[in-house]
Design a protein around this motif. Structure first.
Motif, PDB file in Angstrom:
ATOM      1  N   SER A 380       0.823  -1.217   0.000  1.00 40.77           N
ATOM      2  CA  SER A 380       0.000   0.000   0.000  1.00 40.77           C
ATOM      3  C   SER A 380       0.856   1.266   0.000  1.00 40.77           C
ATOM      4  N   LEU A 381       2.126   1.149   0.445  1.00 41.77           N
ATOM      5  CA  LEU A 381       3.022   2.308   0.441  1.00 41.77           C
ATOM      6  C   LEU A 381       3.318   2.777  -0.979  1.00 41.77           C
ATOM      7  N   TYR A 382       3.159   1.880  -1.938  1.00 49.91           N
ATOM      8  CA  TYR A 382       3.377   2.237  -3.337  1.00 49.91           C
ATOM      9  C   TYR A 382       2.164   2.952  -3.939  1.00 49.91           C
ATOM     10  N   GLY A 383       1.086   3.036  -3.167  1.00 49.28           N
ATOM     11  CA  GLY A 383      -0.136   3.669  -3.657  1.00 49.28           C
ATOM     12  C   GLY A 383      -0.579   4.860  -2.833  1.00 49.28           C
ATOM     13  N   GLY A 384       0.288   5.368  -1.966  1.00 49.76           N
ATOM     14  CA  GLY A 384      -0.056   6.571  -1.203  1.00 49.76           C
ATOM     15  C   GLY A 384      -0.708   6.304   0.139  1.00 49.76           C
ATOM     16  N   ARG A 385      -0.696   5.058   0.598  1.00 47.63           N
ATOM     17  CA  ARG A 385      -1.371   4.733   1.856  1.00 47.63           C
ATOM     18  C   ARG A 385      -0.413   3.999   2.797  1.00 47.63           C
TER      19      ARG A 385
END
Length: 516
Positions: A380-385
């Motif tokens: 999710s860190l790769y998607g802004g979260r």
């Protein structure tokens, strides 16, 4: 005269039909009117030779005809209103009508409604009733006002409620950002508290797993798994039977079904029991629920994978792997020491998929090889979260307070407002408009300061401790622009930076942001 007579007979016949379908005084009145109309019409059709009597008969017939028509009109209106009232008191909204309620509540005034909602506003009370707002079906687009004529029923922000009531009307108002809202209002007849899973994510299937694995006194047990349409819930228990302090790496948890990997998700509103993941001391037991994305219920058996570590660097702990039966049963692992064989036979292949392979480097901080190997950070860190943080980069500011609790401070940075909460500081594009109201904006960055935690790291931890938990960063060194030491983890279009005075000083803050 024959035409008038025929019309009256037709009216009389209609009256008899309607009257036979009614009960009570209305039915009797209808039948009386029908008989009167029939008699009057028959009189017109009888032969008459005397003009004077004909004139009298005409007047009497017209009078009776008018009375009969009036009675039938009154009866028709009564029947119509009676049918409408019956529908409004007994008919419940269908699923399609429920969605239409939020654009045209007036059309459904008086309809009954049965739904679940999440309270997002502290109730306002009078002497006679209390009113509050909920997100129906846990949908932030279904803001609903509820009135309950019971001031003794305790309702708090965040409660999950089962509500049965009656639709009233559409209420118009403004939110904190000045936007106009049109919200349906409901008068509640029944309100009861329930839990998130029952209301919004009921289990379609529950699998009793009861598998336990032990690695050097680090004991993990999966008791059961609940499969819902919206999510997958894994009930996990951890016991430290070793002499050392252990950690559970919540953020590294994953689920694999066939060739697809499902990441752990954070359900902020569910209030599921949480595992105490850091510093699990000797003899301590902790348990809770980990939530993953919904899996394919018609798919194959799946595997859940958890990671842990010991403060004793000599102790090596491999990922714990639990095979969960979906199509066919898998024998439960009862032997506490069986996990070693399980990891030797199956662990390496899966571990290689999950952990990044990098060359180890010898740094001055003398971290061991197992400590410096780079870990797989949550996808999710790769998607802004960020796991555990309710709002992400790109999210609207409208939902900030709903998801993060009470706002502590608003700061005008010059380029946009920053909103301070107990868990994080959100930098946004929100501005002041000409009316002095803060406009809706988007989150551009998330900052963590003293007292905050991110990915199991507490601001104030030493850089060495951060690297031990998250693995080798993509960059670490002195940043001349910031004037401090930085540890940087890069995830595609996003960076997570930890800042400290130098490599031996506690971190002072962390920043998660987009590099685009």
């Amino acid at each position: 005269m024959k035409v008038i007579g025929i019309l009256q007979i037709l009216i009389g016949i209609s009256g008899l039909i309607f009257g036979s379908m009614m009960v009570g005084d209305i039915g009797i009145a209808a039948l009386i009117g029908a008989v009167t109309s029939l008699l009057s019409g028959t009189g017109f059709l009888l032969p008459e030779n005397e003009p004077r009597k004909m004139e009298q008969k005409t007047k009497l017939g017209l009078t009776l005809s008018g009375v009969a028509a009036l009675l039938l009109l009154v009866i028709g209106l009564a029947v119509s209103n009676g049918n409408d009232n019956t529908m409004s008191q007994e008919t419940f909204l269908t699923e399609q009508q429920f969605d239409q309620l939020y654009t045209d509540a007036k059309s459904f005034k008086g309809y009954q409604i049965d739904f679940y909602g999440r309270v997002f506003q502290i109730p306002e009370k009078t002497e006679r009733y209390q009113s509050f707002q909920v997100y129906a079906q846990d949908d932030n687009n279904k803001n609903t006002i509820i009135r309950l004529d019971d001031t003794t029923f305790d309702i708090q922000k965040g409660d999950i409620l089962h509500i049965v009531g009656e639709v009233q009307d559409m209420v118009q108002g403004k939110n904190a950002f000045g936007a106009i809202l049109r919200i349906p209002s409901i008068v509640a007849k029944k309100v009861e508290k329930t839990d998130y899973a029952t209301a919004f994510a009921p289990a379609i299937r529950t699998i009793q797993v009861n598998q336990e694995q032990n690695q050097n006194g680090n004991v993990m047990s999966v008791t059961k798994v609940e499969l819902a349409k919206q999510e997958t819930r894994v009930h996990l228990k951890i016991k430290n039977e070793s002499a050392d302090t252990i950690d559970f790496h919540t953020y590294s948890s994953s689920l694999i079904q066939s060739d697809k990997q499902y990441e752990r998700i954070t359900n902020f509103h569910a209030n599921y029991p949480e595992i105490n993941s850091d510093n699990i001391r000797s003899g301590v037991t902790t348990e809770g629920v980990l939530v993953f994305q919904a899996i394919d219920l018609n798919g194959d058996n799946f595997t859940v994978i958890f990671e842990g570590s010991s403060d004793n660097w000599k102790v090596n702990i491999e990922p714990f792997m639990f095979e969960i039966p979906l199509k066919h049963e898998i024998p439960a692992t009862k032997d506490k020491n069986a996990s070693a064989e399980l990891n030797q036979s199956k662990g390496k292949k899966t571990t290689d998929k999950l952990l990044s392979s990098v060359q180890l480097q010898d740094h001055d901080n003398s971290l061991s090889a197992s400590e410096t190997s780079k870990r797989a950070l949550p996808s999710s860190l790769y998607g802004g979260r960020i796991p555990g943080i309710p709002s992400g980069i790109g999210d609207s500011t409208i939902t900030l307070s709903d998801l993060n609790g009470e706002m502590e401070e608003e700061i005008d940075t010059g380029t946009g407002f920053a909103f301070v909460f107990s868990n994080a500081i959100y930098y946004t594009t929100s501005q002041l408009n000409i009316n002095g109201n803060i406009t809706e904006g988007e989150i551009t960055a998330i900052r963590f300061v003293n007292g905050h935690s991110v990915l199991g790291i507490t601001i104030g931890d030493l850089p060495e401790s951060i690297i031990k938990k998250l693995g080798e960063p993509d960059y670490r060194g002195y940043d001349n622009l910031e004037g401090c030491y930085v540890i940087q983890y890069s995830m595609g279009d996003y960076n997570l930076d930890f800042f400290s005075a130098d490599e031996n000083s506690p971190t002072v803050y962390a920043l998660y942001y987009s590099i685009l």
